[in-house]
Design an enzyme around this catalytic site. Structure first.
Site, PDB file in Angstrom:
ATOM      1  N   CYS A 235      -3.354   5.463 -13.065  1.00 51.91           N
ATOM      2  CA  CYS A 235      -2.443   4.490 -12.451  1.00 51.91           C
ATOM      3  C   CYS A 235      -2.676   3.054 -12.922  1.00 51.91           C
ATOM      4  CB  CYS A 235      -2.582   4.549 -10.935  1.00 51.91           C
ATOM      5  SG  CYS A 235      -2.191   6.172 -10.241  1.00 51.91           S
ATOM      6  N   HIS A 314     -14.224  -0.793 -16.637  1.00 55.73           N
ATOM      7  CA  HIS A 314     -14.304   0.660 -16.835  1.00 55.73           C
ATOM      8  C   HIS A 314     -15.651   1.161 -16.323  1.00 55.73           C
ATOM      9  CE1 HIS A 314     -13.548   4.563 -18.440  1.00 55.73           C
ATOM     10  NE2 HIS A 314     -12.555   4.179 -19.233  1.00 55.73           N
ATOM     11  N   HIS A 399       0.476 -14.935  -4.790  1.00 58.06           N
ATOM     12  CA  HIS A 399       1.041 -13.616  -4.479  1.00 58.06           C
ATOM     13  C   HIS A 399       0.120 -12.522  -5.017  1.00 58.06           C
ATOM     14  CE1 HIS A 399       4.692 -15.796  -3.445  1.00 58.06           C
ATOM     15  NE2 HIS A 399       4.609 -16.390  -4.619  1.00 58.06           N
ATOM     16  N   HIS A 403      -1.916  -2.274  -6.347  1.00 56.42           N
ATOM     17  CA  HIS A 403      -1.380  -0.943  -6.645  1.00 56.42           C
ATOM     18  C   HIS A 403      -1.190  -0.125  -5.372  1.00 56.42           C
ATOM     19  CE1 HIS A 403      -0.885   3.076  -8.066  1.00 56.42           C
ATOM     20  NE2 HIS A 403      -2.124   3.440  -7.782  1.00 56.42           N
ATOM     21  N   HIS A 432       6.057   2.342   1.126  1.00 56.87           N
ATOM     22  CA  HIS A 432       6.976   2.911   2.105  1.00 56.87           C
ATOM     23  C   HIS A 432       8.302   3.315   1.468  1.00 56.87           C
ATOM     24  CE1 HIS A 432      10.046   2.774   5.325  1.00 56.87           C
ATOM     25  NE2 HIS A 432       9.081   3.232   6.106  1.00 56.87           N
ATOM     26  N   ASN A 436       3.920   6.256  -4.164  1.00 54.70           N
ATOM     27  CA  ASN A 436       3.011   5.893  -5.255  1.00 54.70           C
ATOM     28  C   ASN A 436       3.690   6.259  -6.575  1.00 54.70           C
ATOM     29  OD1 ASN A 436       1.014   5.654  -7.179  1.00 54.70           O
ATOM     30  ND2 ASN A 436      -0.533   6.803  -6.052  1.00 54.70           N
TER      31      ASN A 436
END
Length: 504
Positions: A235, A314, A399, A403, A432, A436
Protein backbone atom coordinates in the site's frame (compact mmCIF):
# COMPACT_ATOMS: atom_id res chain seq x y z
CA UNK A 1 -23.43 16.01 37.60
CA UNK A 2 -24.85 17.77 40.69
CA UNK A 3 -27.95 19.89 39.88
CA UNK A 4 -27.50 22.22 42.86
CA UNK A 5 -26.50 25.64 41.38
CA UNK A 6 -24.39 26.57 44.43
CA UNK A 7 -22.43 23.30 44.26
CA UNK A 8 -21.92 23.67 40.48
CA UNK A 9 -20.60 27.24 40.92
CA UNK A 10 -18.22 26.00 43.62
CA UNK A 11 -16.99 23.17 41.35
CA UNK A 12 -16.43 25.63 38.51
CA UNK A 13 -14.50 27.93 40.83
CA UNK A 14 -12.23 25.08 41.91
CA UNK A 15 -11.57 24.10 38.28
CA UNK A 16 -10.80 27.67 37.23
CA UNK A 17 -7.12 27.67 38.30
CA UNK A 18 -6.43 24.52 36.26
CA UNK A 19 -8.13 26.07 33.24
CA UNK A 20 -6.17 29.32 33.60
CA UNK A 21 -2.96 27.33 34.03
CA UNK A 22 -3.57 25.38 30.78
CA UNK A 23 -4.37 28.61 28.90
CA UNK A 24 -1.25 30.23 30.34
CA UNK A 25 0.94 27.29 29.25
CA UNK A 26 -0.61 27.37 25.78
CA UNK A 27 0.31 31.02 25.29
CA UNK A 28 3.77 30.50 26.80
CA UNK A 29 4.40 27.78 24.21
CA UNK A 30 3.05 29.97 21.39
CA UNK A 31 5.36 32.77 22.53
CA UNK A 32 8.30 30.37 22.61
CA UNK A 33 7.60 29.14 19.07
CA UNK A 34 7.28 32.72 17.80
CA UNK A 35 10.53 33.75 19.49
CA UNK A 36 12.52 30.80 18.09
CA UNK A 37 11.03 31.15 14.60
CA UNK A 38 11.98 34.82 14.39
CA UNK A 39 15.19 34.66 16.45
CA UNK A 40 17.47 35.59 13.54
CA UNK A 41 15.29 38.55 12.60
CA UNK A 42 15.16 39.77 16.20
CA UNK A 43 18.96 39.50 16.47
CA UNK A 44 19.45 41.41 13.23
CA UNK A 45 17.37 44.40 14.35
CA UNK A 46 19.95 45.77 16.87
CA UNK A 47 22.78 45.13 14.37
CA UNK A 48 21.00 47.05 11.62
CA UNK A 49 20.17 49.87 14.05
CA UNK A 50 23.83 50.20 15.14
CA UNK A 51 24.98 50.21 11.50
CA UNK A 52 22.52 52.95 10.60
CA UNK A 53 23.60 55.06 13.61
CA UNK A 54 27.26 54.65 12.64
CA UNK A 55 26.52 55.54 9.01
CA UNK A 56 24.60 58.66 10.02
CA UNK A 57 27.62 59.90 12.02
CA UNK A 58 30.09 59.61 9.10
CA UNK A 59 31.32 62.92 7.63
CA UNK A 60 32.54 63.69 4.12
CA UNK A 61 36.17 62.79 4.98
CA UNK A 62 35.17 59.33 6.26
CA UNK A 63 33.22 58.62 3.07
CA UNK A 64 36.18 59.76 0.91
CA UNK A 65 38.57 57.47 2.83
CA UNK A 66 36.19 54.54 2.37
CA UNK A 67 36.05 55.22 -1.38
CA UNK A 68 39.90 55.30 -1.62
CA UNK A 69 40.17 52.01 0.28
CA UNK A 70 37.75 50.40 -2.15
CA UNK A 71 39.82 51.65 -5.11
CA UNK A 72 43.02 50.20 -3.64
CA UNK A 73 41.30 46.82 -3.19
CA UNK A 74 39.70 46.78 -6.66
CA UNK A 75 41.51 43.58 -7.74
CA UNK A 76 40.41 41.76 -4.58
CA UNK A 77 36.81 42.88 -5.16
CA UNK A 78 36.90 41.65 -8.78
CA UNK A 79 38.36 38.27 -7.75
CA UNK A 80 35.79 37.80 -4.98
CA UNK A 81 32.96 38.82 -7.33
CA UNK A 82 34.16 36.34 -9.97
CA UNK A 83 34.17 33.54 -7.40
CA UNK A 84 30.65 34.50 -6.26
CA UNK A 85 29.34 34.56 -9.85
CA UNK A 86 30.98 31.20 -10.70
CA UNK A 87 29.77 29.60 -7.49
CA UNK A 88 26.21 30.87 -8.05
CA UNK A 89 26.23 29.56 -11.63
CA UNK A 90 27.40 26.10 -10.55
CA UNK A 91 24.79 26.01 -7.77
CA UNK A 92 21.95 27.00 -10.11
CA UNK A 93 23.00 24.39 -12.69
CA UNK A 94 23.42 21.55 -10.16
CA UNK A 95 20.53 22.24 -7.78
CA UNK A 96 17.60 19.78 -7.92
CA UNK A 97 14.85 20.71 -10.35
CA UNK A 98 11.49 21.67 -8.93
CA UNK A 99 8.88 18.96 -9.42
CA UNK A 100 5.32 20.18 -9.92
CA UNK A 101 2.09 18.24 -9.57
CA UNK A 102 0.01 19.61 -12.42
CA UNK A 103 -3.14 17.66 -11.56
CA UNK A 104 -4.38 14.19 -10.61
CA UNK A 105 -7.55 12.12 -10.97
CA UNK A 106 -9.15 9.37 -8.87
CA UNK A 107 -11.34 6.65 -10.33
CA UNK A 108 -14.89 6.23 -9.10
CA UNK A 109 -16.72 3.04 -9.99
CA UNK A 110 -20.31 2.98 -11.29
CA UNK A 111 -23.07 2.65 -8.71
CA UNK A 112 -24.02 -0.91 -9.66
CA UNK A 113 -20.65 -2.10 -8.24
CA UNK A 114 -21.43 -0.87 -4.73
CA UNK A 115 -21.31 -3.52 -2.01
CA UNK A 116 -23.37 -3.14 1.15
CA UNK A 117 -22.70 -5.08 4.35
CA UNK A 118 -25.69 -7.38 3.78
CA UNK A 119 -24.67 -8.14 0.20
CA UNK A 120 -21.09 -8.82 1.30
CA UNK A 121 -22.24 -11.23 4.00
CA UNK A 122 -24.77 -12.96 1.74
CA UNK A 123 -22.06 -13.54 -0.85
CA UNK A 124 -19.65 -14.79 1.83
CA UNK A 125 -22.20 -17.43 2.86
CA UNK A 126 -22.52 -18.62 -0.72
CA UNK A 127 -18.87 -18.30 -1.82
CA UNK A 128 -16.85 -19.80 1.00
CA UNK A 129 -16.83 -22.90 3.16
CA UNK A 130 -17.50 -20.86 6.30
CA UNK A 131 -19.07 -21.98 9.55
CA UNK A 132 -21.10 -19.56 11.67
CA UNK A 133 -18.07 -18.48 13.72
CA UNK A 134 -16.15 -17.38 10.61
CA UNK A 135 -19.17 -15.53 9.23
CA UNK A 136 -19.59 -13.77 12.59
CA UNK A 137 -15.88 -12.90 12.54
CA UNK A 138 -16.25 -11.23 9.12
CA UNK A 139 -19.38 -9.40 10.23
CA UNK A 140 -17.58 -7.95 13.27
CA UNK A 141 -14.59 -6.91 11.14
CA UNK A 142 -16.94 -5.10 8.76
CA UNK A 143 -18.83 -3.34 11.55
CA UNK A 144 -15.63 -2.15 13.25
CA UNK A 145 -13.69 -1.41 10.05
CA UNK A 146 -14.93 2.13 9.47
CA UNK A 147 -16.18 1.22 5.96
CA UNK A 148 -19.56 2.50 4.86
CA UNK A 149 -22.26 1.01 2.63
CA UNK A 150 -21.09 2.60 -0.63
CA UNK A 151 -17.69 1.03 -1.31
CA UNK A 152 -17.02 -0.84 -4.56
CA UNK A 153 -15.97 -4.35 -5.59
CA UNK A 154 -15.16 -5.40 -9.18
CA UNK A 155 -17.75 -7.00 -11.44
CA UNK A 156 -16.31 -10.51 -11.07
CA UNK A 157 -16.85 -10.41 -7.29
CA UNK A 158 -20.56 -9.60 -7.70
CA UNK A 159 -21.13 -12.83 -9.60
CA UNK A 160 -22.24 -16.01 -7.86
CA UNK A 161 -20.04 -17.95 -8.04
CA UNK A 162 -17.28 -15.32 -8.46
CA UNK A 163 -15.30 -15.29 -11.71
CA UNK A 164 -11.66 -14.67 -10.67
CA UNK A 165 -9.76 -15.21 -13.92
CA UNK A 166 -6.92 -13.53 -15.80
CA UNK A 167 -9.46 -12.02 -18.21
CA UNK A 168 -11.67 -10.51 -15.48
CA UNK A 169 -8.61 -9.24 -13.59
CA UNK A 170 -7.44 -7.50 -16.78
CA UNK A 171 -10.92 -6.02 -17.15
CA UNK A 172 -10.75 -4.57 -13.64
CA UNK A 173 -7.24 -3.17 -14.17
CA UNK A 174 -8.20 -1.53 -17.47
CA UNK A 175 -11.44 -0.18 -16.04
CA UNK A 176 -9.82 1.64 -13.12
CA UNK A 177 -6.61 2.75 -14.88
CA UNK A 178 -8.27 4.01 -18.05
CA UNK A 179 -11.03 5.68 -16.02
CA UNK A 180 -8.50 7.66 -13.97
CA UNK A 181 -6.23 8.45 -16.96
CA UNK A 182 -9.12 9.61 -19.18
CA UNK A 183 -10.12 12.12 -16.49
CA UNK A 184 -6.51 13.24 -16.02
CA UNK A 185 -5.84 13.81 -19.73
CA UNK A 186 -9.16 15.60 -20.13
CA UNK A 187 -8.50 18.02 -17.26
CA UNK A 188 -4.85 18.78 -18.17
CA UNK A 189 -4.97 18.66 -22.01
CA UNK A 190 -1.44 17.25 -22.01
CA UNK A 191 -0.26 15.87 -25.34
CA UNK A 192 0.53 12.16 -25.21
CA UNK A 193 3.81 12.62 -27.11
CA UNK A 194 5.03 14.98 -24.37
CA UNK A 195 4.86 12.26 -21.69
CA UNK A 196 8.42 11.01 -21.22
CA UNK A 197 8.05 8.92 -18.04
CA UNK A 198 5.41 6.40 -16.92
CA UNK A 199 5.38 4.66 -13.52
CA UNK A 200 2.65 2.14 -12.64
CA UNK A 201 2.34 0.39 -9.29
CA UNK A 202 0.05 -2.56 -8.56
CA UNK A 203 1.14 -4.96 -5.85
CA UNK A 204 -0.71 -8.23 -6.50
CA UNK A 205 -1.57 -8.32 -10.22
CA UNK A 206 1.39 -8.35 -12.59
CA UNK A 207 0.46 -9.77 -16.00
CA UNK A 208 2.59 -10.01 -19.13
CA UNK A 209 2.72 -7.61 -20.93
CA UNK A 210 2.92 -5.36 -17.88
CA UNK A 211 0.27 -2.85 -16.83
CA UNK A 212 2.57 -0.03 -17.95
CA UNK A 213 2.66 -1.64 -21.42
CA UNK A 214 -1.16 -1.84 -21.36
CA UNK A 215 -1.27 1.94 -20.85
CA UNK A 216 1.33 2.62 -23.54
CA UNK A 217 -0.72 0.53 -25.97
CA UNK A 218 -4.06 2.13 -25.07
CA UNK A 219 -2.89 5.75 -25.34
CA UNK A 220 -0.25 5.20 -28.05
CA UNK A 221 2.51 6.79 -25.98
CA UNK A 222 5.85 7.46 -27.66
CA UNK A 223 8.36 4.71 -28.35
CA UNK A 224 11.21 6.08 -26.20
CA UNK A 225 9.11 6.55 -23.06
CA UNK A 226 10.82 5.53 -19.81
CA UNK A 227 8.25 3.11 -18.36
CA UNK A 228 8.35 1.24 -15.05
CA UNK A 229 6.05 -1.34 -13.46
CA UNK A 230 6.27 -1.77 -9.67
CA UNK A 231 4.85 -4.96 -8.17
CA UNK A 232 4.66 -6.55 -4.72
CA UNK A 233 5.38 -3.29 -2.88
CA UNK A 234 2.12 -2.98 -0.97
CA UNK A 235 0.00 0.00 0.00
CA UNK A 236 2.96 2.38 0.32
CA UNK A 237 3.99 1.90 -3.33
CA UNK A 238 2.21 5.10 -4.38
CA UNK A 239 4.84 7.21 -2.60
CA UNK A 240 7.60 4.96 -3.99
CA UNK A 241 6.25 5.59 -7.50
CA UNK A 242 6.29 9.36 -6.87
CA UNK A 243 9.89 9.09 -5.64
CA UNK A 244 10.94 7.14 -8.75
CA UNK A 245 9.23 9.66 -11.03
CA UNK A 246 10.93 12.49 -9.14
CA UNK A 247 14.38 10.93 -9.67
CA UNK A 248 13.68 10.41 -13.36
CA UNK A 249 12.55 14.03 -13.72
CA UNK A 250 15.89 15.15 -12.27
CA UNK A 251 17.63 13.44 -15.20
CA UNK A 252 15.30 14.15 -18.14
CA UNK A 253 14.62 17.81 -18.88
CA UNK A 254 11.37 19.52 -19.84
CA UNK A 255 9.05 16.55 -19.76
CA UNK A 256 6.04 15.05 -18.01
CA UNK A 257 5.76 11.97 -15.80
CA UNK A 258 2.54 10.04 -15.26
CA UNK A 259 2.18 7.94 -12.11
CA UNK A 260 -0.65 5.38 -11.86
CA UNK A 261 -1.34 3.82 -8.44
CA UNK A 262 -3.84 0.98 -8.10
CA UNK A 263 -4.53 -2.50 -6.72
CA UNK A 264 -6.39 -5.46 -8.20
CA UNK A 265 -8.97 -7.42 -6.22
CA UNK A 266 -10.43 -9.83 -8.79
CA UNK A 267 -7.75 -12.53 -8.52
CA UNK A 268 -6.77 -11.78 -4.95
CA UNK A 269 -9.88 -12.47 -2.91
CA UNK A 270 -9.28 -15.20 -0.34
CA UNK A 271 -11.71 -18.14 -0.40
CA UNK A 272 -10.28 -20.06 2.56
CA UNK A 273 -11.16 -20.09 6.26
CA UNK A 274 -8.04 -18.70 7.97
CA UNK A 275 -9.01 -15.64 10.00
CA UNK A 276 -5.83 -13.61 9.48
CA UNK A 277 -6.29 -13.97 5.70
CA UNK A 278 -10.00 -13.09 5.73
CA UNK A 279 -9.40 -9.57 7.06
CA UNK A 280 -8.19 -8.12 3.70
CA UNK A 281 -11.44 -9.34 2.08
CA UNK A 282 -13.36 -7.07 4.43
CA UNK A 283 -11.15 -3.99 3.96
CA UNK A 284 -9.88 -3.78 0.37
CA UNK A 285 -11.96 -2.15 -2.36
CA UNK A 286 -11.62 -0.86 -5.95
CA UNK A 287 -9.66 2.33 -6.63
CA UNK A 288 -7.01 4.01 -8.76
CA UNK A 289 -5.26 7.37 -8.98
CA UNK A 290 -3.39 8.92 -11.92
CA UNK A 291 -0.98 11.79 -11.24
CA UNK A 292 0.69 14.15 -13.72
CA UNK A 293 4.10 15.52 -12.66
CA UNK A 294 6.41 17.86 -14.55
CA UNK A 295 9.77 19.61 -14.25
CA UNK A 296 8.81 22.28 -16.79
CA UNK A 297 9.15 25.81 -15.43
CA UNK A 298 6.18 26.79 -17.59
CA UNK A 299 3.91 24.47 -15.56
CA UNK A 300 4.54 26.38 -12.34
CA UNK A 301 1.66 28.75 -13.04
CA UNK A 302 -1.06 26.12 -13.36
CA UNK A 303 0.39 23.43 -11.07
CA UNK A 304 -1.49 22.57 -7.91
CA UNK A 305 1.45 21.50 -5.76
CA UNK A 306 5.22 21.40 -5.57
CA UNK A 307 6.98 18.29 -4.26
CA UNK A 308 9.04 19.26 -1.21
CA UNK A 309 10.30 15.99 0.34
CA UNK A 310 10.03 12.22 -0.02
CA UNK A 311 11.25 10.09 2.90
CA UNK A 312 11.24 6.28 2.67
CA UNK A 313 11.73 3.80 5.51
CA UNK A 314 12.24 0.06 4.98
CA UNK A 315 12.15 -2.40 7.91
CA UNK A 316 12.55 -5.52 5.75
CA UNK A 317 15.83 -6.50 7.41
CA UNK A 318 13.79 -7.51 10.48
CA UNK A 319 12.12 -10.91 10.05
CA UNK A 320 8.96 -10.02 12.00
CA UNK A 321 8.48 -6.85 9.94
CA UNK A 322 9.19 -8.71 6.70
CA UNK A 323 6.45 -11.29 7.35
CA UNK A 324 3.78 -9.12 9.01
CA UNK A 325 1.93 -8.67 5.67
CA UNK A 326 2.61 -11.88 3.76
CA UNK A 327 1.06 -13.50 0.70
CA UNK A 328 0.92 -17.27 1.10
CA UNK A 329 -1.18 -20.40 0.75
CA UNK A 330 -3.14 -21.80 3.67
CA UNK A 331 -3.18 -25.48 4.65
CA UNK A 332 -5.75 -26.16 1.94
CA UNK A 333 -3.69 -24.53 -0.80
CA UNK A 334 -5.82 -21.36 -1.05
CA UNK A 335 -3.86 -18.16 -1.63
CA UNK A 336 -4.35 -14.96 0.34
CA UNK A 337 -2.59 -12.20 2.25
CA UNK A 338 -2.01 -12.88 5.93
CA UNK A 339 -1.90 -10.00 8.45
CA UNK A 340 0.20 -10.53 11.58
CA UNK A 341 -1.05 -9.63 15.06
CA UNK A 342 2.17 -7.58 15.42
CA UNK A 343 1.22 -5.33 12.49
CA UNK A 344 0.33 -2.25 14.55
CA UNK A 345 3.50 -2.34 16.68
CA UNK A 346 5.66 -2.82 13.57
CA UNK A 347 3.87 0.07 11.84
CA UNK A 348 4.54 2.21 14.92
CA UNK A 349 8.25 1.36 14.82
CA UNK A 350 8.45 2.16 11.09
CA UNK A 351 6.63 5.45 11.66
CA UNK A 352 9.06 6.41 14.42
CA UNK A 353 12.03 5.80 12.11
CA UNK A 354 10.38 7.70 9.28
CA UNK A 355 9.53 10.81 11.28
CA UNK A 356 12.99 10.81 12.86
CA UNK A 357 14.33 11.45 9.35
CA UNK A 358 11.48 13.69 8.24
CA UNK A 359 11.34 15.83 11.39
CA UNK A 360 14.56 17.85 10.89
CA UNK A 361 13.49 18.59 7.30
CA UNK A 362 10.08 20.04 8.15
CA UNK A 363 9.80 20.96 11.83
CA UNK A 364 10.48 24.52 13.02
CA UNK A 365 13.69 25.02 15.01
CA UNK A 366 11.65 25.49 18.20
CA UNK A 367 10.30 21.92 18.01
CA UNK A 368 13.68 20.47 17.07
CA UNK A 369 15.26 22.19 20.07
CA UNK A 370 12.62 20.85 22.48
CA UNK A 371 13.07 17.34 21.10
CA UNK A 372 16.87 17.55 21.38
CA UNK A 373 16.82 18.94 24.93
CA UNK A 374 14.39 16.23 26.11
CA UNK A 375 16.45 13.49 24.46
CA UNK A 376 19.65 14.87 26.01
CA UNK A 377 18.02 15.02 29.46
CA UNK A 378 16.84 11.40 29.19
CA UNK A 379 20.30 10.23 28.14
CA UNK A 380 22.35 12.22 30.66
CA UNK A 381 20.05 11.79 33.67
CA UNK A 382 19.14 8.21 32.69
CA UNK A 383 15.66 8.93 33.98
CA UNK A 384 12.84 6.89 32.45
CA UNK A 385 10.29 9.18 34.13
CA UNK A 386 11.15 11.95 31.68
CA UNK A 387 8.73 11.33 28.85
CA UNK A 388 10.13 11.53 25.31
CA UNK A 389 9.00 14.72 23.61
CA UNK A 390 6.69 14.13 20.66
CA UNK A 391 7.19 16.95 18.16
CA UNK A 392 4.08 18.87 17.17
CA UNK A 393 3.79 18.08 13.47
CA UNK A 394 0.78 20.38 13.27
CA UNK A 395 3.32 23.22 13.23
CA UNK A 396 4.92 21.75 10.09
CA UNK A 397 1.82 20.61 8.15
CA UNK A 398 -1.59 22.07 7.48
CA UNK A 399 -3.17 18.84 6.20
CA UNK A 400 -2.62 15.12 6.78
CA UNK A 401 -3.35 12.28 4.35
CA UNK A 402 -2.85 9.10 6.39
CA UNK A 403 -3.22 5.89 4.40
CA UNK A 404 -6.75 4.57 4.95
CA UNK A 405 -5.52 1.06 5.68
CA UNK A 406 -8.04 0.51 8.44
CA UNK A 407 -9.61 2.18 11.40
CA UNK A 408 -6.89 0.98 13.78
CA UNK A 409 -4.12 2.55 11.67
CA UNK A 410 -5.85 5.94 11.67
CA UNK A 411 -6.60 5.75 15.41
CA UNK A 412 -2.96 4.95 16.24
CA UNK A 413 -1.54 7.82 14.18
CA UNK A 414 -4.10 10.26 15.56
CA UNK A 415 -3.03 9.30 19.06
CA UNK A 416 0.73 9.03 18.52
CA UNK A 417 1.03 12.28 16.54
CA UNK A 418 -1.43 14.06 18.86
CA UNK A 419 -3.68 15.10 16.00
CA UNK A 420 -7.17 16.51 16.30
CA UNK A 421 -10.24 14.90 14.66
CA UNK A 422 -10.21 17.37 11.76
CA UNK A 423 -6.64 16.33 10.84
CA UNK A 424 -7.72 12.70 10.33
CA UNK A 425 -11.14 13.51 8.91
CA UNK A 426 -10.04 12.99 5.30
CA UNK A 427 -8.62 9.55 6.13
CA UNK A 428 -11.69 8.41 8.05
CA UNK A 429 -14.13 9.66 5.41
CA UNK A 430 -12.12 8.08 2.57
CA UNK A 431 -12.15 4.75 4.42
CA UNK A 432 -15.89 5.11 4.95
CA UNK A 433 -16.74 6.08 1.35
CA UNK A 434 -14.21 4.08 -0.69
CA UNK A 435 -12.66 1.55 1.70
CA UNK A 436 -8.97 0.66 1.63
CA UNK A 437 -8.00 1.35 -1.99
CA UNK A 438 -4.36 0.52 -1.20
CA UNK A 439 -1.72 2.85 -2.67
CA UNK A 440 -4.30 5.23 -4.16
CA UNK A 441 -6.05 6.02 -0.85
CA UNK A 442 -3.83 9.05 -0.07
CA UNK A 443 -5.06 10.68 -3.31
CA UNK A 444 -8.74 10.15 -2.47
CA UNK A 445 -7.94 11.83 0.86
CA UNK A 446 -6.28 14.81 -0.83
CA UNK A 447 -9.31 15.07 -3.14
CA UNK A 448 -11.54 15.17 -0.04
CA UNK A 449 -9.61 18.09 1.48
CA UNK A 450 -9.77 19.92 -1.87
CA UNK A 451 -13.51 19.30 -2.16
CA UNK A 452 -13.93 20.88 1.27
CA UNK A 453 -12.08 23.99 0.02
CA UNK A 454 -9.47 23.84 2.79
CA UNK A 455 -6.21 24.06 0.83
CA UNK A 456 -4.79 27.57 0.50
CA UNK A 457 -1.62 28.84 -1.15
CA UNK A 458 1.48 27.85 0.82
CA UNK A 459 -0.22 25.08 2.80
CA UNK A 460 1.82 21.93 3.34
CA UNK A 461 0.35 18.45 2.97
CA UNK A 462 1.82 15.28 4.48
CA UNK A 463 0.96 12.02 2.73
CA UNK A 464 2.00 9.01 4.75
CA UNK A 465 1.53 5.36 3.74
CA UNK A 466 2.36 1.92 5.14
CA UNK A 467 2.94 -1.26 3.15
CA UNK A 468 4.25 -4.80 3.12
CA UNK A 469 7.95 -5.30 3.44
CA UNK A 470 7.50 -3.53 5.94
CA UNK A 471 7.62 0.07 4.72
CA UNK A 472 6.57 3.52 5.88
CA UNK A 473 6.86 6.28 3.27
CA UNK A 474 6.15 10.01 3.37
CA UNK A 475 5.62 12.65 0.70
CA UNK A 476 5.39 16.37 1.47
CA UNK A 477 3.68 18.79 -0.93
CA UNK A 478 3.26 22.56 -0.89
CA UNK A 479 0.22 24.21 -2.46
CA UNK A 480 1.11 26.62 -5.27
CA UNK A 481 -2.25 28.39 -5.05
CA UNK A 482 -5.68 28.17 -3.46
CA UNK A 483 -6.62 24.72 -4.74
CA UNK A 484 -10.02 23.89 -6.16
CA UNK A 485 -11.18 20.31 -6.74
CA UNK A 486 -10.43 18.83 -10.16
CA UNK A 487 -13.25 18.11 -12.61
CA UNK A 488 -14.90 14.72 -12.02
CA UNK A 489 -13.63 14.57 -8.45
CA UNK A 490 -14.66 11.31 -6.72
CA UNK A 491 -16.36 13.47 -4.07
CA UNK A 492 -18.15 15.70 -6.56
CA UNK A 493 -21.74 14.72 -5.78
CA UNK A 494 -21.38 13.50 -2.19
CA UNK A 495 -19.06 15.91 -0.36
CA UNK A 496 -22.05 17.75 1.12
CA UNK A 497 -22.88 14.58 3.11
CA UNK A 498 -19.49 14.47 4.80
CA UNK A 499 -18.16 14.19 7.43
CA UNK A 500 -20.49 11.49 8.72
CA UNK A 501 -20.68 10.09 12.22
CA UNK A 502 -18.92 6.72 12.41
CA UNK A 503 -20.43 4.43 15.04
CA UNK A 504 -17.96 2.79 17.43
Amino acid sequence: MNNNPVVRIEEARKGLPDFLQSVKLKYVKLGYHYLMSHLLTLCMVPLVAITLVQASQMNYGDIQNLYLNLQLNLISIIVVSAFVVCGSTVYIMRRPKSIYLVDYACYRAPDHLRVQYKKFMDHSKLMGDFDESLLEFQRKILERSGLGEETYLPEAMHCIPPRPSMATARDEAEQVMFGALDNLFKSTNVKRKDIGILVVNCSLFNPTPSLSAVIVNKYKLRGNIKSFNLGGMGCSAGVIAIDLAKDMLQVHRNTYAVVVSTENITQNRYFGNKKSMLIPNCLFRMGCAAILLSNKASEKRRAKYKLVHVVRTHKGAEDTAFKCVYQEQDDNGKTGVSLSKDLMSIAGSALKTNITTLGPLVLPISEQLLFFVTLLARKLLNNAKIKPYIPDFKLAFDHFCIHAGGRGVIDELEKNLQLSPIHVEASRMTLHRFGNTSSSSIWYELAYIEAKGRIKKGHRIWQIAFGSGFKCNSAVWQAMRNVKPSPNSPWEDCIHRYPVQIIN
